[in-house]
Design an enzyme around this catalytic site. Sequence first.
Site, PDB file in Angstrom:
ATOM      1  CG  ASN A   1      68.101  69.564  -0.990  1.00  0.00           C
ATOM      2  OD1 ASN A   1      67.451  70.201  -0.681  1.00  0.00           O
ATOM      3  ND2 ASN A   1      68.646  68.957  -2.346  1.00  0.00           N
TER       4      ASN A   1
ATOM      5  CG  HIS B   1      21.445  51.574  19.311  1.00  0.00           C
ATOM      6  ND1 HIS B   1      22.246  51.377  17.730  1.00  0.00           N
ATOM      7  CD2 HIS B   1      22.317  50.001  19.109  1.00  0.00           C
ATOM      8  CE1 HIS B   1      21.989  50.168  17.520  1.00  0.00           C
ATOM      9  NE2 HIS B   1      22.491  49.382  18.283  1.00  0.00           N
TER      10      HIS B   1
ATOM     11  CB  SER C   1      27.164  81.467  29.612  1.00  0.00           C
ATOM     12  OG  SER C   1      26.689  82.640  28.857  1.00  0.00           O
TER      13      SER C   1
ATOM     14  CE  LYS D   1      25.584  77.001  29.127  1.00  0.00           C
ATOM     15  NZ  LYS D   1      25.064  76.842  28.447  1.00  0.00           N
TER      16      LYS D   1
ATOM     17  CG  ASN E   1      29.465  76.990  29.195  1.00  0.00           C
ATOM     18  OD1 ASN E   1      28.105  76.706  29.021  1.00  0.00           O
ATOM     19  ND2 ASN E   1      29.295  78.071  29.032  1.00  0.00           N
TER      20      ASN E   1
ATOM     21  CD  GLU F   1      31.688  72.935  24.628  1.00  0.00           C
ATOM     22  OE1 GLU F   1      30.924  73.398  24.335  1.00  0.00           O
ATOM     23  OE2 GLU F   1      32.000  73.595  26.090  1.00  0.00           O
TER      24      GLU F   1
ATOM     25  CE1 TYR G   1      63.298  69.826   0.211  1.00  0.00           C
ATOM     26  CE2 TYR G   1      63.561  71.505  -1.342  1.00  0.00           C
ATOM     27  CZ  TYR G   1      63.116  70.854  -0.312  1.00  0.00           C
ATOM     28  OH  TYR G   1      62.770  72.318  -0.170  1.00  0.00           O
TER      29      TYR G   1
ATOM     30  CD  GLN H   1      60.396  77.010   2.193  1.00  0.00           C
ATOM     31  OE1 GLN H   1      61.533  76.621   1.350  1.00  0.00           O
ATOM     32  NE2 GLN H   1      59.533  78.231   2.093  1.00  0.00           N
TER      33      GLN H   1
ATOM     34  CE  LYS I   1      60.924  73.107   6.915  1.00  0.00           C
ATOM     35  NZ  LYS I   1      60.548  72.431   5.661  1.00  0.00           N
TER      36      LYS I   1
HETATM   37  N1  ARG Z   1      63.517  75.693   3.307  1.00  0.00           N
HETATM   38  C1  ARG Z   1      64.228  74.215   2.941  1.00  0.00           C
HETATM   39  C2  ARG Z   1      63.403  73.759   3.178  1.00  0.00           C
HETATM   40  O1  ARG Z   1      62.318  73.628   3.832  1.00  0.00           O
HETATM   41  C3  ARG Z   1      65.137  73.760   3.120  1.00  0.00           C
HETATM   42  C4  ARG Z   1      65.692  73.131   1.809  1.00  0.00           C
HETATM   43  C5  ARG Z   1      65.892  73.862   0.302  1.00  0.00           C
HETATM   44  N2  ARG Z   1      66.863  73.337   0.072  1.00  0.00           N
HETATM   45  C6  ARG Z   1      66.644  74.032  -1.411  1.00  0.00           C
HETATM   46  N3  ARG Z   1      67.613  73.266  -2.421  1.00  0.00           N
HETATM   47  N4  ARG Z   1      66.219  75.136  -1.202  1.00  0.00           N
HETATM   48  O2  ARG Z   1      62.699  72.227   2.626  1.00  0.00           O
END
Ligand code: ARG
Length: 467
Positions: free
Chosen positions: A114, A160, A281, A287, A289, A294, A321, A326, A329
């Site tokens: 954690n 405008h 195109s 064209k 582009n 974009e 936690y 998780q 990420k």
């Molecule tokens: N893979 C977990 C995360 O991304 C890491 C920490 C996990 N801790 C646990 N007690 N399962 O948050």
Amino acid sequence: MSNTTNQSWGGRFSEPTDAFVARFTASVDFDRRLYHHDIRGSIAHATMLERVGVLTSDECEAIVQGLGEVEREIEAEQFPWSVELEDVHMNIEARLTEKIGITGKKLHTGRSRNDQIATDIRLYLRDEIDIVAAELARLREGLIELATREADTIMPGFTHLQTAQPVSFGHHLLAWQEMLARDHERLLDCRKRVNVMPLGAAALAGTTYPIDRHVTAELLGFERPAENSLDAVSDRDFAIEFGAFASVLLMHLSRMSEELVLWTSAQFDFIDLPDRFCTGSSIMPQKKNPDVPELVRGKTGRVYGHLMGLLTLMKSQPLAYNKDNQEDKEPLFDTLDTVQGCLKAFADMVPAIEAKTDNMFEAARKGFSTATDLADYLVRAGVAFRDAHEIVGQAVALGLREQKDLSEMSLDELRQFSDAIQADVFEVLTLEGSVAARNHIGGTAPDQVRAAAQRARDALATLQQEA
Ligand code: ARG
């Protein structure tokens, strides 16, 4: 999953994890991206444990050496990543133990995944923020240089999306630069709160070992250890903050993109983007582009989405936690990839923008863009502003009927609306005169634009020095 329970936490389990659940809960497919920072954190942790006497120096040395080998394996793409080992932390620790034996199992003393993951993300994000800041600075520099070159170029300014008053193209570019300057400050401000160390919080309450968190913080270049262990392992507000920075930045880039797209169209035809930033195109041979702007405009959506995802992920989570985290990420990584890609594209493209100065000038000449200047002229001659507004409105109506600009009318034609108008009126009706007259800080006069560009250059240098 084999029929044995997980080696890192299986002790209390009487049956192995369901194979689907193992895959469902694993994060190694995406968190392996943190390997370098995970190893860096582990080396600092082991070094600290040795200093406080929890590990012997031989043990610490074996761990540091072993982690070095593991990192080289990963970099050589020879590392045996395993979904059964769940995440980047346990993959690396298991491989370390394979290499150095039982000492490898001591690395996790006084630590939890954690505080480990919270530390990894912060270390990783801090490095990525520095990359983002460098690209942002490069884009700002490009804008400042282009603005300096184009300070005397006149284009229509819009409200405008209707022609309003003539402005310097450099002034317009510096408006973009101001937006990015604020984004840059937001980014560096966010970095301060990223740069605080969770390590030592362990699972949630701290640890019974005599750890020295100041040592690890210093080894890892953190500003300080986090104050509260429960908070340190649980909150992802720093990632949300980065997402908020990124969303505002992409909102700004989308506005710039929109204008670039408009300006490259045949209808505006204000600029040319070099072929290398455009595509063609497959069906329409004529064209070209403006794909890069974009696409940047389009990518704004995913960055906003990730911000909303992260906010919702964090909402209502009880301390400390939770596995929910998780899910932080992938949105964070994709936000980083997107921001870095968009900034690189823009920083490469901006210096290559070619202004079609004649077209810009002609467009500004067409839209009665000096009407306000005529009104201001009348006010200087003693007419009340509301009356002046009315007089100029009548002159514009004539211009619309006869398809001529104010500057193309004769003195007699103009004087039928007000005898306060004299021969010197033509000085204010020219685009150059109009632009040059807005000669104060923040105004569009070319001299002001050059001075503003210099201040922007200085402000950027100061921000970079402070960082
Ligand atoms: N893979 C977990 C995360 O991304 C890491 C920490 C996990 N801790 C646990 N007690 N399962 O948050």
